[in-house]
Design an enzyme around this catalytic site. Structure first.
Site, PDB file in Angstrom:
ATOM      1  CB  THR A 135      -0.450 -72.201  10.996  1.00 46.76           C
ATOM      2  OG1 THR A 135      -0.790 -72.865   9.770  1.00 46.76           O
ATOM      3  CG2 THR A 135      -0.702 -70.713  10.793  1.00 46.76           C
ATOM      4  CD  GLU A 137      -2.761 -72.676   5.273  1.00 44.03           C
ATOM      5  OE1 GLU A 137      -3.003 -71.765   4.467  1.00 44.03           O
ATOM      6  OE2 GLU A 137      -2.760 -73.878   4.948  1.00 44.03           O
ATOM      7  CE1 TYR A 159      -5.812 -70.185  11.487  1.00 47.03           C
ATOM      8  CE2 TYR A 159      -4.463 -70.873   9.627  1.00 47.03           C
ATOM      9  CZ  TYR A 159      -4.839 -71.020  10.948  1.00 47.03           C
ATOM     10  OH  TYR A 159      -4.257 -71.982  11.728  1.00 47.03           O
ATOM     11  CE  LYS A 163      -3.451 -69.809  14.296  1.00 49.92           C
ATOM     12  NZ  LYS A 163      -3.351 -70.244  15.693  1.00 49.92           N
TER      13      LYS A 163
HETATM   14  P1  NDP Z   1      -9.751 -76.334  16.298  1.00 49.97           P
HETATM   15  O1  NDP Z   1     -10.497 -75.406  15.419  1.00 49.97           O
HETATM   16  O2  NDP Z   1     -10.172 -77.768  16.382  1.00 49.97           O
HETATM   17  O3  NDP Z   1      -9.733 -75.746  17.794  1.00 49.97           O
HETATM   18  C1  NDP Z   1      -9.723 -74.392  18.077  1.00 49.97           C
HETATM   19  C2  NDP Z   1     -10.553 -74.139  19.328  1.00 49.97           C
HETATM   20  O4  NDP Z   1     -10.547 -72.729  19.644  1.00 49.97           O
HETATM   21  C3  NDP Z   1     -12.018 -74.544  19.186  1.00 49.97           C
HETATM   22  O5  NDP Z   1     -12.405 -75.357  20.271  1.00 49.97           O
HETATM   23  C4  NDP Z   1     -12.742 -73.215  19.207  1.00 49.97           C
HETATM   24  O6  NDP Z   1     -14.039 -73.296  19.773  1.00 49.97           O
HETATM   25  C5  NDP Z   1     -11.839 -72.376  20.094  1.00 49.97           C
HETATM   26  N1  NDP Z   1     -12.143 -70.952  19.960  1.00 49.97           N
HETATM   27  C6  NDP Z   1     -12.638 -70.314  18.867  1.00 49.97           C
HETATM   28  N2  NDP Z   1     -12.866 -69.015  19.147  1.00 49.97           N
HETATM   29  C7  NDP Z   1     -12.505 -68.832  20.438  1.00 49.97           C
HETATM   30  C8  NDP Z   1     -12.526 -67.715  21.306  1.00 49.97           C
HETATM   31  N3  NDP Z   1     -12.943 -66.519  20.890  1.00 49.97           N
HETATM   32  N4  NDP Z   1     -12.090 -67.879  22.573  1.00 49.97           N
HETATM   33  C9  NDP Z   1     -11.667 -69.087  23.025  1.00 49.97           C
HETATM   34  N5  NDP Z   1     -11.640 -70.187  22.240  1.00 49.97           N
HETATM   35  C10 NDP Z   1     -12.048 -70.059  20.968  1.00 49.97           C
HETATM   36  O7  NDP Z   1      -8.215 -76.254  15.863  1.00 49.97           O
HETATM   37  P2  NDP Z   1      -7.034 -77.341  16.061  1.00 49.97           P
HETATM   38  O8  NDP Z   1      -7.207 -78.012  17.360  1.00 49.97           O
HETATM   39  O9  NDP Z   1      -6.899 -78.125  14.821  1.00 49.97           O
HETATM   40  O10 NDP Z   1      -5.764 -76.384  16.113  1.00 49.97           O
HETATM   41  C11 NDP Z   1      -5.291 -75.840  17.330  1.00 49.97           C
HETATM   42  C12 NDP Z   1      -4.529 -74.559  17.038  1.00 49.97           C
HETATM   43  O11 NDP Z   1      -3.427 -74.843  16.170  1.00 49.97           O
HETATM   44  C13 NDP Z   1      -5.356 -73.483  16.324  1.00 49.97           C
HETATM   45  O12 NDP Z   1      -4.904 -72.239  16.788  1.00 49.97           O
HETATM   46  C14 NDP Z   1      -4.985 -73.658  14.868  1.00 49.97           C
HETATM   47  O13 NDP Z   1      -5.172 -72.467  14.162  1.00 49.97           O
HETATM   48  C15 NDP Z   1      -3.529 -74.055  15.000  1.00 49.97           C
HETATM   49  N6  NDP Z   1      -2.988 -74.880  13.934  1.00 49.97           N
HETATM   50  C16 NDP Z   1      -3.640 -76.021  13.548  1.00 49.97           C
HETATM   51  C17 NDP Z   1      -3.118 -76.817  12.567  1.00 49.97           C
HETATM   52  C18 NDP Z   1      -3.792 -78.092  12.166  1.00 49.97           C
HETATM   53  O14 NDP Z   1      -3.438 -78.634  11.120  1.00 49.97           O
HETATM   54  N7  NDP Z   1      -4.716 -78.627  12.937  1.00 49.97           N
HETATM   55  C19 NDP Z   1      -1.872 -76.459  11.873  1.00 49.97           C
HETATM   56  C20 NDP Z   1      -1.196 -75.305  12.444  1.00 49.97           C
HETATM   57  C21 NDP Z   1      -1.772 -74.546  13.417  1.00 49.97           C
HETATM   58  P3  NDP Z   1     -15.329 -73.406  18.774  1.00 49.97           P
HETATM   59  O15 NDP Z   1     -15.038 -74.555  17.864  1.00 49.97           O
HETATM   60  O16 NDP Z   1     -16.458 -73.608  19.710  1.00 49.97           O
HETATM   61  O17 NDP Z   1     -15.375 -72.114  18.036  1.00 49.97           O
HETATM   62  P1  GDP Z   2      -5.627 -75.773   5.321  1.00 56.28           P
HETATM   63  O1  GDP Z   2      -4.311 -76.182   4.737  1.00 56.28           O
HETATM   64  O2  GDP Z   2      -5.526 -75.274   6.729  1.00 56.28           O
HETATM   65  O3  GDP Z   2      -6.392 -74.845   4.460  1.00 56.28           O
HETATM   66  O4  GDP Z   2      -6.451 -77.164   5.485  1.00 56.28           O
HETATM   67  P2  GDP Z   2      -7.715 -77.752   4.694  1.00 56.28           P
HETATM   68  O5  GDP Z   2      -7.807 -79.182   5.095  1.00 56.28           O
HETATM   69  O6  GDP Z   2      -8.914 -76.904   4.889  1.00 56.28           O
HETATM   70  O7  GDP Z   2      -7.293 -77.644   3.149  1.00 56.28           O
HETATM   71  C1  GDP Z   2      -6.146 -78.303   2.648  1.00 56.28           C
HETATM   72  C2  GDP Z   2      -6.113 -78.173   1.138  1.00 56.28           C
HETATM   73  O8  GDP Z   2      -7.167 -78.962   0.581  1.00 56.28           O
HETATM   74  C3  GDP Z   2      -6.303 -76.749   0.612  1.00 56.28           C
HETATM   75  O9  GDP Z   2      -5.365 -76.503  -0.408  1.00 56.28           O
HETATM   76  C4  GDP Z   2      -7.713 -76.770   0.025  1.00 56.28           C
HETATM   77  O10 GDP Z   2      -7.900 -75.877  -1.078  1.00 56.28           O
HETATM   78  C5  GDP Z   2      -7.772 -78.212  -0.469  1.00 56.28           C
HETATM   79  N1  GDP Z   2      -9.155 -78.688  -0.659  1.00 56.28           N
HETATM   80  C6  GDP Z   2      -9.645 -79.245  -1.788  1.00 56.28           C
HETATM   81  N2  GDP Z   2     -10.946 -79.511  -1.632  1.00 56.28           N
HETATM   82  C7  GDP Z   2     -11.295 -79.139  -0.381  1.00 56.28           C
HETATM   83  C8  GDP Z   2     -12.523 -79.180   0.355  1.00 56.28           C
HETATM   84  O11 GDP Z   2     -13.552 -79.614  -0.117  1.00 56.28           O
HETATM   85  N3  GDP Z   2     -12.483 -78.702   1.633  1.00 56.28           N
HETATM   86  C9  GDP Z   2     -11.330 -78.232   2.192  1.00 56.28           C
HETATM   87  N4  GDP Z   2     -11.348 -77.814   3.472  1.00 56.28           N
HETATM   88  N5  GDP Z   2     -10.170 -78.151   1.503  1.00 56.28           N
HETATM   89  C10 GDP Z   2     -10.147 -78.611   0.247  1.00 56.28           C
END
Ligand code: NDP
Ligand code: GDP
Length: 337
Positions: A135, A137, A159, A163
């Site tokens: 990520t 992040e 987080y 990662k």
């Molecule tokens: P989501 O949170 O939508 O999906 C993550 C999934 O992992 C969920 O279905 C969750 O299940 C499951 N999970 C949580 N805990 C466990 C566990 N102990 N064992 C098995 N599965 C588990 O994330 P995204 O689809 O958005 O992202 C996919 C991946 O990419 C993640 O690793 C995220 O950190 C990473 N990522 C995402 C970005 C983004 O902008 N979307 C950017 C960069 C990286 P449940 O919800 O039931 O807990």
């Molecule tokens: P992140 O980049 O994985 O933390 O994705 P988020 O969508 O959770 O947050 C993106 C940015 O939006 C971060 O800088 C947050 O501080 C900002 N932000 C501002 N207001 C909010 C809010 O109400 N919820 C979330 N999730 N983020 C917010």
């Protein structure tokens, strides 16, 4: 005969298949003829967990395996049996804000969980190709104005720290054991399937509710933060491409454009003819103990080596999300009537 059909059909294991990216990736893999398995941790509300796969119409085409990233034995058992060609580790506790409330769980799932998958692959399917969901992040307090594969990391949350461990374990397993392991450093990507806690979806859901008269305000935190937002549907293609190369490598996946939360929010409100200033309330509850002020990725390497480019603009994506949220709420209203 059985062996021939196995050779013709590639097998993939996707952890986190019930999340946003897992659902889109499963769809992509099915379209390409893969047999798709997904790791499914036990949740009491199993039906709700399937919502994203159902939304894409593929819930009956993937095979879910009861298992958890923190349970190495479940990973070893499943990987031994299915012998996947490709393993995509997308499972995580993925919400930054929650990682300060549950830092150890985040470390166990998001960090050690990845090490568990790498170990399972190394032990029982060492020729499987491995993708790690890293990520932007990890750049946190950015060390360069535009972040690339060579930019130093500076994580700003539990987080991001978890990662970073998973990222370096992926690099280490590639270098130590010659595993085909890739780390995709993906910048924020969104879609109608994004979790409601993330800021884009929180905004589009609220805009839909406000438009339908179900909500009167939207409470947000730091709207000056800037993110490089792309569409999840585009980004899962990059994951797949990374595992189809001659050599494993790490790639930044981004759009190369950064936008404030404020401007993203304005796009959403304007799409339904409303002025955000009439509805947005700044609430200290949503500020973070440490902020990532700005992220901006350089996707040049992915463009050059993978031939990958983002296809969806921020405006197109936010409008798609608002429209999907309105449709979802209207469908719920019809059900209730
Ligand atoms: P989501 O949170 O939508 O999906 C993550 C999934 O992992 C969920 O279905 C969750 O299940 C499951 N999970 C949580 N805990 C466990 C566990 N102990 N064992 C098995 N599965 C588990 O994330 P995204 O689809 O958005 O992202 C996919 C991946 O990419 C993640 O690793 C995220 O950190 C990473 N990522 C995402 C970005 C983004 O902008 N979307 C950017 C960069 C990286 P449940 O919800 O039931 O807990
Ligand atoms: P992140 O980049 O994985 O933390 O994705 P988020 O969508 O959770 O947050 C993106 C940015 O939006 C971060 O800088 C947050 O501080 C900002 N932000 C501002 N207001 C909010 C809010 O109400 N919820 C979330 N999730 N983020 C917010």
């Amino acid at each position: 005969m059985e062996m021939i059909s196995h050779m013709a059909t590639k097998t993939a294991l996707v952890t986190g298949i019930l999340g946003q990216d897992g659902a889109y990736l499963a769809q992509l893999l099915l379209d390409r003829g893969y047999k798709v398995y997904g790791l499914s941790p036990r949740r009491s509300n199993a039906e709700a967990s399937l919502a994203r796969l159902e939304w894409l119409g593929i819930s009956d085409q993937v095979e879910l395996l009861d298992g958890d990233l923190t349970d190495l034995s479940s990973l070893v058992r499943h990987i031994t049996r299915i012998q996947p060609d490709e393993v995509y580790n997308l499972g995580a506790q993925s919400f930054v804000q929650t990682s300060w409330e549950q830092p150890l769980l985040t470390g166990q799932v998001t960090g050690i969980g990845a090490a568990n998958v790498l170990e399972a692959v190394r032990l029982v399917a060492p020729h499987a190709r491995y993708y790690q969901a890293s990520t932007s992040e990890m750049y946190g307090l950015i060390q360069e104005p535009m972040q690339s594969e060579t930019t130093p990391f500076y994580p700003r949350s539990p987080y991001a720290a978890a990662k970073l461990y998973a990222h370096w374990m992926t690099v280490n397993y590639r270098e130590s054991f010659g595993m085909y392991a890739c780390s995709g450093i993906l910048f924020n990507h969104e879609s109608p399937l994004r979790g409601l806690e993330f800021v884009t979806r929180k905004v589009t859901d609220a805009v839909a509710r406000i438009k339908l008269g179900q909500q009167s305000e939207l409470r947000l935190g730091n709207i000056d933060a800037k993110r490089d937002w792309g569409h999840a549907r585009d980004y899962v293609k990059a994951m797949w491409l990374m595992l189809q190369q001659d050599q494993p490598d790490d790639f930044v996946i981004a759009t190369g454009r950064t936008t404030t939360v404020r401007d993203m929010c304005r796009i959403a409100f304007e799409h339904v003819g409303l002025d955000m200033d009439d509805y947005v309330v700044i609430d200290p509850e949503f500020f973070r103990p440490a902020e990532v002020d700005v992220l901006l990725g350089n996707p040049a390497k992915a463009q050059e080596k993978l031939g990958w480019t983002p296809e969806t603009t921020l405006e197109e994506m936010i409008c798609e999300m608002v429209d999907a949220d309105i449709a979802r709420l209207l469908a719920l209203q019809v059900q209730a009537d």
